[in-house]
Enzyme design. Structure first.
Site, short mmCIF file in Angstrom:
data_model
loop_
_atom_site.label_atom_id
_atom_site.label_comp_id
_atom_site.label_asym_id
_atom_site.label_seq_id
_atom_site.Cartn_x
_atom_site.Cartn_y
_atom_site.Cartn_z
N ASP A 60 0.81 -1.21 0.00
CA ASP A 60 0.00 0.00 0.00
C ASP A 60 0.85 1.27 0.00
O ASP A 60 2.07 1.22 0.15
CB ASP A 60 -0.91 0.01 1.23
CG ASP A 60 -1.98 -1.07 1.18
OD1 ASP A 60 -2.40 -1.43 0.07
OD2 ASP A 60 -2.38 -1.55 2.26
N TYR A 118 7.12 -10.16 6.75
CA TYR A 118 7.05 -8.71 6.92
C TYR A 118 7.65 -8.33 8.26
O TYR A 118 7.60 -9.11 9.22
CB TYR A 118 5.60 -8.23 6.89
CG TYR A 118 4.93 -8.25 5.55
CD1 TYR A 118 4.85 -7.09 4.78
CD2 TYR A 118 4.35 -9.41 5.05
CE1 TYR A 118 4.21 -7.10 3.54
CE2 TYR A 118 3.71 -9.43 3.82
CZ TYR A 118 3.64 -8.27 3.07
OH TYR A 118 3.02 -8.28 1.85
#
EC number: 5.4.99.12
Length: 255
Positions: A60, A118
């Protein structure tokens, strides 16, 4: 046409995410995929139809990457190291190609992934550090790291993470497998760093999980509230979503 796999890193602060966004067929905002498409097509002498770079993860706006993976096909065979050097010569300074290799024609950067890792960096200073504002999520409330460590195992395993999916989630199922969830303290940097690894993640899932864990760390939530949130499948009860600035796509595994 030979297919190439590339591992890239980027500073996401000045990008509106990875995925190309267009309006009336024209790129409308700056994206990582858009920059890669321009470079690859320039290297290939602007073929028709245009070459499209395919990414493994659609990060994003404001999200960074150390190990994003992409694939693309070129109309001629070039040594992978030559492709890497050529791309880095043309790419802007906030994107770099760290590795390029030949892959089989059926390799797909997105659909062949086995797992993704992540990390999320949290700045714990009392004040907002202007030099970290684009690269960490800031959280100044006092945290009990032991409460967070006690809560993390509740995320492990295969669960329905509907409570941790933002409203824009478009996947067919909210069931995901998480194989790693831990946190490290970085006192000299006034940070704590979360690491999550799993087969895939829902839209904003990691940022929502971090938000819940931080609230557990402050005592606003019971230590094992994650168990309840998984059971109720209600996004509204998860509340806080950590900022995009602290999130990094670290590594993608295809084994």
């Amino acid at each position: 046409m030979p297919r190439y796999k590339a591992v890239i890193a980027y500073d996401g602060a000045e990008f509106f995410g990875f995925q190309l966004q267009t309006k009336n067929g024209v790129e409308s905002v700056r994206t990582v995929q858009g920059e890669l498409n321009k470079v690859i097509n320039k290297m290939a002498k602007n073929p028709s139809p245009q070459i499209k770079v395919v990414g493994a993860s659609r990060t994003d706006t404001g999200v960074h990457a150390f190990g994003q993976v992409v694939h693309f096909d070129l109309p001629f065979n070039i040594d992978p190291e030559g492709v890497r050097k050529g791309m880095n010569t043309l790419l802007p300074f906030d994107v770099v190609v760290n590795h390029v290799e030949h892959v089989s024609d059926d390799f797909h950067a997105r659909f062949n992934t086995h797992s993704k890792r992540y990390i999320y960096r949290v700045s714990t200073t009392d004040y907002k550090d202007p030099f970290k504002r684009k690269y960490t999520g800031h959280f100044h409330w006092k945290l009990d790291i032991n409460r967070i460590k006690a809560a993390l195992p509740d995320l492990l395993g295969e669960h329905d993470f509907a409570s941790f999916a933002a409203s824009g989630n478009e996947t067919a199922t909210t069931i995901r497998l998480i194989t790693r969830a831990d946190v490290d303290e970085k006192p000299e940097e006034h940070e704590i760093v979360f690491t999550f690894e799993g087969n895939a993640f829902l839209y904003n899932q990691i940022r929502i999980m971090v938000g819940v864990l931080l609230e557990i760390g402050t005592g606003k939530r019971p230590v094992h509230d994650i168990v309840r949130l998984i059971e109720v499948k209600d996004r509204e009860q998860a509340r806080y979503t950590a900022p995009a600035s602290g999130l990094y796509l670290d590594e993608i595994d295809y084994n």
